[in-house]
Scaffold this active site. Structure first.
Site, mmCIF file in Angstrom:
data_model
loop_
_atom_site.group_PDB
_atom_site.id
_atom_site.type_symbol
_atom_site.label_atom_id
_atom_site.label_comp_id
_atom_site.label_asym_id
_atom_site.label_seq_id
_atom_site.Cartn_x
_atom_site.Cartn_y
_atom_site.Cartn_z
ATOM 1 N N ASN A 23 -23.193 -11.921 -52.949
ATOM 2 C CA ASN A 23 -22.015 -12.482 -52.279
ATOM 3 C C ASN A 23 -21.816 -13.975 -52.520
ATOM 4 O OD1 ASN A 23 -21.508 -9.961 -51.385
ATOM 5 N ND2 ASN A 23 -21.970 -10.344 -49.223
ATOM 6 N N ARG A 95 -13.832 -4.786 -54.309
ATOM 7 C CA ARG A 95 -12.866 -5.545 -53.511
ATOM 8 C C ARG A 95 -12.944 -7.042 -53.761
ATOM 9 N NH1 ARG A 95 -10.549 -4.469 -49.219
ATOM 10 N NH2 ARG A 95 -11.186 -6.497 -48.476
ATOM 11 N N PRO A 125 -8.134 -5.135 -44.848
ATOM 12 C CA PRO A 125 -6.939 -5.773 -45.414
ATOM 13 C C PRO A 125 -7.219 -7.187 -45.943
ATOM 14 C CG PRO A 125 -6.854 -5.764 -43.003
ATOM 15 C CD PRO A 125 -8.091 -5.001 -43.395
ATOM 16 N N VAL A 126 -6.269 -7.741 -46.693
ATOM 17 C CA VAL A 126 -6.421 -9.115 -47.196
ATOM 18 C C VAL A 126 -5.266 -9.997 -46.703
ATOM 19 C CG1 VAL A 126 -7.849 -8.606 -49.223
ATOM 20 C CG2 VAL A 126 -5.369 -8.411 -49.406
ATOM 21 N N ASP A 127 -4.692 -9.605 -45.566
ATOM 22 C CA ASP A 127 -3.548 -10.349 -45.035
ATOM 23 C C ASP A 127 -3.860 -11.826 -44.790
ATOM 24 O OD1 ASP A 127 -5.219 -9.007 -43.053
ATOM 25 O OD2 ASP A 127 -3.982 -10.031 -41.566
ATOM 26 N N GLN A 128 -5.102 -12.131 -44.421
ATOM 27 C CA GLN A 128 -5.441 -13.530 -44.115
ATOM 28 C C GLN A 128 -5.493 -14.381 -45.388
ATOM 29 O OE1 GLN A 128 -5.611 -14.570 -40.853
ATOM 30 N NE2 GLN A 128 -4.911 -12.471 -40.588
ATOM 31 N N ILE A 335 -18.009 -5.611 -36.806
ATOM 32 C CA ILE A 335 -17.234 -6.194 -37.923
ATOM 33 C C ILE A 335 -16.375 -5.139 -38.626
ATOM 34 C CG2 ILE A 335 -17.354 -7.519 -40.077
ATOM 35 C CD1 ILE A 335 -18.462 -9.125 -37.756
ATOM 36 N N ARG A 413 -24.773 -1.476 -57.100
ATOM 37 C CA ARG A 413 -23.735 -2.495 -56.929
ATOM 38 C C ARG A 413 -24.333 -3.780 -56.365
ATOM 39 N NH1 ARG A 413 -19.841 -1.235 -52.908
ATOM 40 N NH2 ARG A 413 -19.495 -3.433 -53.294
HETATM 41 C C1 UD1 Z 1 -17.820 -10.095 -46.973
HETATM 42 C C2 UD1 Z 1 -19.002 -9.616 -47.772
HETATM 43 C C3 UD1 Z 1 -19.513 -8.294 -47.221
HETATM 44 C C4 UD1 Z 1 -19.799 -8.405 -45.731
HETATM 45 C C5 UD1 Z 1 -18.602 -8.991 -45.004
HETATM 46 C C6 UD1 Z 1 -18.880 -9.301 -43.541
HETATM 47 C C7 UD1 Z 1 -18.558 -10.509 -49.982
HETATM 48 C C8 UD1 Z 1 -18.184 -10.238 -51.388
HETATM 49 N N1 UD1 Z 1 -18.576 -9.457 -49.163
HETATM 50 O O1 UD1 Z 1 -16.785 -9.122 -47.130
HETATM 51 O O2 UD1 Z 1 -20.724 -7.968 -47.915
HETATM 52 O O3 UD1 Z 1 -20.068 -7.145 -45.195
HETATM 53 O O4 UD1 Z 1 -18.190 -10.227 -45.620
HETATM 54 O O5 UD1 Z 1 -19.958 -10.151 -43.417
HETATM 55 O O6 UD1 Z 1 -18.888 -11.620 -49.611
HETATM 56 N N2 UD1 Z 1 -10.125 -8.882 -42.267
HETATM 57 C C9 UD1 Z 1 -8.776 -8.737 -42.042
HETATM 58 N N3 UD1 Z 1 -7.896 -9.393 -42.865
HETATM 59 C C10 UD1 Z 1 -8.304 -10.181 -43.884
HETATM 60 C C11 UD1 Z 1 -9.683 -10.323 -44.116
HETATM 61 C C12 UD1 Z 1 -10.575 -9.669 -43.296
HETATM 62 O O7 UD1 Z 1 -8.365 -8.014 -41.135
HETATM 63 O O8 UD1 Z 1 -7.452 -10.736 -44.594
HETATM 64 C C13 UD1 Z 1 -11.104 -8.197 -41.390
HETATM 65 C C14 UD1 Z 1 -11.896 -7.112 -42.121
HETATM 66 O O9 UD1 Z 1 -11.199 -5.896 -42.146
HETATM 67 C C15 UD1 Z 1 -13.182 -7.061 -41.310
HETATM 68 C C16 UD1 Z 1 -13.370 -8.530 -40.868
HETATM 69 O O10 UD1 Z 1 -12.085 -9.128 -40.987
HETATM 70 O O11 UD1 Z 1 -13.014 -6.253 -40.186
HETATM 71 C C17 UD1 Z 1 -14.367 -9.323 -41.667
HETATM 72 O O12 UD1 Z 1 -14.119 -9.110 -43.048
HETATM 73 P P1 UD1 Z 1 -14.478 -10.179 -44.168
HETATM 74 O O13 UD1 Z 1 -15.368 -11.232 -43.604
HETATM 75 O O14 UD1 Z 1 -13.228 -10.627 -44.821
HETATM 76 O O15 UD1 Z 1 -15.304 -9.307 -45.190
HETATM 77 P P2 UD1 Z 1 -15.290 -9.500 -46.747
HETATM 78 O O16 UD1 Z 1 -15.072 -10.956 -47.031
HETATM 79 O O17 UD1 Z 1 -14.417 -8.500 -47.388
#
Ligand code: UD1
Length: 433
Positions: A23, A95, A125-128, A335, A413
């Site tokens: 990560n 992702r 999602p990636v809305d943020q 989470i 992975r």
């Molecule tokens: C990263 C890690 C993953 C870890 C996760 C939480 C990497 C490559 N992956 O994933 O291994 O399990 O952090 O520690 O570093 N969310 C939204 N909208 C957004 C972004 C996030 O709703 O735009 C939500 C997600 O659905 C989730 C939460 O926020 O419920 C946290 O997700 P996030 O910290 O973004 O996880 P990743 O960055 O994808």
């Protein structure tokens, strides 16, 4: 499809080295897109996700070379990058490809990156990411499954601003941090993630000439610069891989040195291991872990939260330990919405777990007064996601007889040569093709 055959019952002993963090390596490979000068990354782990990221950035026109003398060193030269695009075929398998969006937009003023879609552990999602980049002046439309980002007429750079994400997001923070390094003016990221991988990324960006303060806290301040230059950086050790080995040694009643593991990155996990009765000693460049045997350990309840809380990426592995320890425990996943898929597979090995809802599991440990009255017994189980696979491997190491973990491409992975490292600790593990 590869499988892992484990003959359980051996205590893990000796020494195991921890590789560079998945990560951290993934965003750092994307950070190399921010400059036209070469970037040299050391300690890059051999993982399927890293290979996918290398294919993705090579597809953009970036040249990549692995060092002949040290194949954990990768030289990335993004000077000839001509196609700032991440196609669905690559994004769908990983992702983290979305991490290319911020750097591409910041350097080229345009980018086209596929939406990642769903994944096994939740909708994610990636809305943020989009919201933050829009706040920096980007125009982003979602069309035909792609995020198509550009700058308004007449603008050549993103602009800084104050951005507060609705929740703490790791890759969201990284994307915005990278984008802000080349933006005009100052960006303040509030509600930022504080994971060690973000600190490592920020340190790499600073070596490239970025002006960043506050990384490792919930508020990161970035003063944008016009250009970044090349750098040389070593990827931080993988705290999740380290934590996985700590749990595996603890579960098997072993005694091992986990080299490169950093106590300060594993606070919440180490606290729980100590409370369980595992001896943990931080040494120079690693952690010594000594376990009196799972049946002598006390199962620990925990809930996953953002760093520095208990990591969601360690939930499944610690649950496997709770399964063989003494007493009841409750595990709450806060989470991700669907991260208990290992539960039904652990049940096949004889675990006593019941899920009270999608985010809470109650475990009845099999250890009783220092003796295991009931044992896990080997079976064929199916890996469903990366960390779930690691939890099944830990359970297999403790179970009697043979455990066959199917679909270990999930494991590949995120774990660099897991079976080789376990064998080095004395486990009876074999990859079957
Ligand atoms: C990263 C890690 C993953 C870890 C996760 C939480 C990497 C490559 N992956 O994933 O291994 O399990 O952090 O520690 O570093 N969310 C939204 N909208 C957004 C972004 C996030 O709703 O735009 C939500 C997600 O659905 C989730 C939460 O926020 O419920 C946290 O997700 P996030 O910290 O973004 O996880 P990743 O960055 O994808």
């Amino acid at each position: 499809m590869d499988k892992l055959l484990i003959r359980g019952g051996r205590q893990l002993r000796g020494e195991v080295p921890v590789s560079g963090a998945k990560n951290a390596a993934l965003p750092e490979l994307c950070a190399a897109l921010l400059t036209d000068e070469p970037v040299v990354l050391h300690n890059v782990p051999h993982l399927q996700d890293v290979a996918t990221m290398l294919v993705l950035i090579r597809h953009m026109g970036v040249s990549i070379a692995r060092d002949a003398a040290d194949d954990c060193t990768v030289r990335i030269a993004a000077g000839a990058l001509h196609l700032p695009e991440a196609p669905y075929e690559l994004v769908k398998t990983m992702r983290a490809s979305v991490l290319a969006l911020g750097p591409l937009l910041a350097r080229f003023g345009r980018a086209k990156v596929s939406l990642p879609g769903g994944c096994a552990i939740g909708s994610r999602p990636v809305d943020q990411h989009i919201k933050g980049l829009k706040a920096m002046g980007a125009e982003i439309v979602v069309e035909h499954g792609y995020m198509i980002a550009s700058l308004p007429e007449g603008r050549t750079r993103l602009k800084g601003g104050r951005i507060t994400t609705d929740m703490v997001t790791v890759t969201g923070t990284e994307n915005l941090l990278m984008a802000a390094t080349l933006a005009e003016g100052e960006t303040i990221l509030e509600n930022a993630a504080q994971e060690p991988e973000i600190v490592d990324l920020a340190e790499m960006l600073i070596k490239m000439g970025a002006k960043i303060e506050g990384h490792g806290t919930a508020c990161i301040r970035i003063r944008g610069v016009e250009r970044l230059h090349g750098c040389e950086h070593a990827v931080v050790a993988d705290r999740i891989e380290a934590g996985t080995f700590l749990c595996a040694v603890a579960a098997t009643g072993g005694d091992a040195f986990v080299r490169h593991a950093r106590e300060e990155h594993l606070g919440a996990v180490i606290d729980k291991l100590r409370d369980a009765g595992v001896e943990i000693e931080a040494r120079r460049d690693g952690i010594q872990v000594t376990s009196p045997g799972a049946a002598n350990l006390t199962a620990q309840s925990f809930r996953t939260t953002e760093y520095p809380g208990f990591p969601t990426d360690m939930q499944a592995q610690f649950m496997a330990l709770n399964v063989v320890a003494q007493g009841p425990s409750t595990v709450a996943e806060t989470i991700f919405e669907n991260r208990f898929m290992h539960v039904s597979e652990l049940l096949r090995l004889g675990a006593k777990i019941r899920t009270t809802d999608a985010r809470e599991a109650v475990i009845e440990g099999l250890g009783t007064n220092g003796a295991t009255t009931e044992h896990l017994s080997g079976a064929t189980v199916m890996a469903t996601d990366l960390r779930a696979s690691a939890s099944l491997v830990i359970a297999g190491l403790v179970a009697s007889g043979e455990t066959l973990v199917d679909r270990i491409y999930h494991l590949d992975r995120g774990y660099d040569c897991m079976e080789g490292k376990l064998r080095g600790l004395g486990a009876d593990v074999e990859r079957i093709q």
